[in-house]
Design a protein around this motif. Structure first.
Motif, short mmCIF file in Angstrom:
data_model
loop_
_atom_site.label_atom_id
_atom_site.label_comp_id
_atom_site.label_asym_id
_atom_site.label_seq_id
_atom_site.Cartn_x
_atom_site.Cartn_y
_atom_site.Cartn_z
N GLY A 71 0.73 -1.08 -0.07
CA GLY A 71 0.11 0.00 -0.08
C GLY A 71 0.91 0.93 0.07
O GLY A 71 2.06 1.12 0.06
N ALA B 205 -0.04 0.11 5.56
CA ALA B 205 -1.10 -0.23 4.67
C ALA B 205 -0.87 -1.69 4.03
O ALA B 205 0.51 -1.87 3.51
CB ALA B 205 -1.38 0.99 3.69
N PHE C 167 -1.84 -4.50 0.76
CA PHE C 167 -2.54 -4.52 -0.52
C PHE C 167 -2.86 -5.73 -0.78
O PHE C 167 -2.23 -6.73 -1.03
CB PHE C 167 -1.48 -3.90 -1.47
CG PHE C 167 -1.93 -3.96 -2.96
CD1 PHE C 167 -2.58 -2.67 -3.27
CD2 PHE C 167 -2.17 -4.79 -3.83
CE1 PHE C 167 -2.75 -2.40 -4.55
CE2 PHE C 167 -2.67 -4.77 -5.06
CZ PHE C 167 -3.27 -3.41 -5.38
N THR D 216 -12.45 1.52 7.00
CA THR D 216 -11.41 2.10 6.06
C THR D 216 -11.79 1.53 4.61
O THR D 216 -12.48 0.35 4.33
CB THR D 216 -9.92 1.02 6.33
OG1 THR D 216 -10.12 -0.16 6.34
CG2 THR D 216 -9.56 1.75 7.75
N ARG D 217 -11.22 2.00 3.52
CA ARG D 217 -11.53 1.66 2.37
C ARG D 217 -10.23 1.82 1.42
O ARG D 217 -9.59 3.10 1.34
CB ARG D 217 -12.65 2.47 1.71
CG ARG D 217 -13.11 2.10 0.60
CD ARG D 217 -14.15 2.95 -0.07
NE ARG D 217 -14.44 2.86 -1.56
CZ ARG D 217 -15.41 3.41 -2.13
NH1 ARG D 217 -16.11 4.25 -1.36
NH2 ARG D 217 -15.48 3.40 -3.51
N ASN D 218 -9.86 0.73 0.87
CA ASN D 218 -8.54 0.78 -0.10
C ASN D 218 -9.05 0.88 -1.52
O ASN D 218 -9.20 -0.33 -2.02
CB ASN D 218 -7.47 -0.33 0.33
CG ASN D 218 -6.00 -0.29 -0.50
OD1 ASN D 218 -6.23 0.51 -1.24
ND2 ASN D 218 -5.28 -0.79 -0.05
N ASP D 219 -8.91 1.77 -2.21
CA ASP D 219 -9.39 1.77 -3.41
C ASP D 219 -8.23 1.86 -4.50
O ASP D 219 -8.68 2.44 -5.63
CB ASP D 219 -10.46 2.91 -3.65
CG ASP D 219 -11.63 2.94 -3.08
OD1 ASP D 219 -12.10 1.64 -2.84
OD2 ASP D 219 -12.22 3.86 -3.00
N LEU D 220 -7.07 1.38 -3.99
CA LEU D 220 -5.96 1.53 -5.01
C LEU D 220 -5.95 0.34 -5.60
O LEU D 220 -6.18 -0.77 -5.53
CB LEU D 220 -4.74 1.46 -4.05
CG LEU D 220 -4.32 2.72 -3.26
CD1 LEU D 220 -3.38 2.73 -2.29
CD2 LEU D 220 -4.56 4.13 -4.18
N ASN E 97 -5.32 5.66 -7.82
CA ASN E 97 -6.69 5.73 -7.09
C ASN E 97 -7.96 5.37 -7.95
O ASN E 97 -8.18 6.15 -8.92
CB ASN E 97 -6.89 6.97 -6.28
CG ASN E 97 -8.11 7.14 -5.44
OD1 ASN E 97 -9.11 6.40 -5.46
ND2 ASN E 97 -7.98 7.78 -4.55
#
Length: 80
Positions: free
Chosen positions: A16, A21, A23, A52-56, A70
């Motif tokens: 991340g 973070a 991934f 939490t939100r990981n939009d990567l 992103n």
């Protein structure tokens, strides 16, 4: 992956944007000569109730260069 001395080794380890973070890869696709790797784009809820939100989405080009993008707008559009 690549084979080195008879062993399979990862060519890329995705992470991340920060050291804390993670991934989590859940899908991959090739488009326009790049490998796109991403997760489900959904919020996660911790036991403490934090969201939490990981939009990567990671992209890997033919030279092996890894970039993080992103994809919030893309995931939001998919949810409509």
């Amino acid at each position: 992956y690549e084979i080195s001395k008879g062993e399979a080794r990862p060519r890329h380890i995705l992470a991340g944007p920060t050291a804390a973070a993670h991934f989590k890869c859940e899908w991959a696709a090739v488009r326009h000569g790049q490998l796109y790797v991403g997760g489900i784009g959904r919020p996660f809820h911790s036991p403490s109730g934090a969201t939490t939100r990981n939009d990567l989405v990671a992209t890997i080009d033919t030279a092996g260069v890894v970039s993080l993008r992103n994809f919030s707008a893309v995931y939001d559009e998919l949810c409509r």
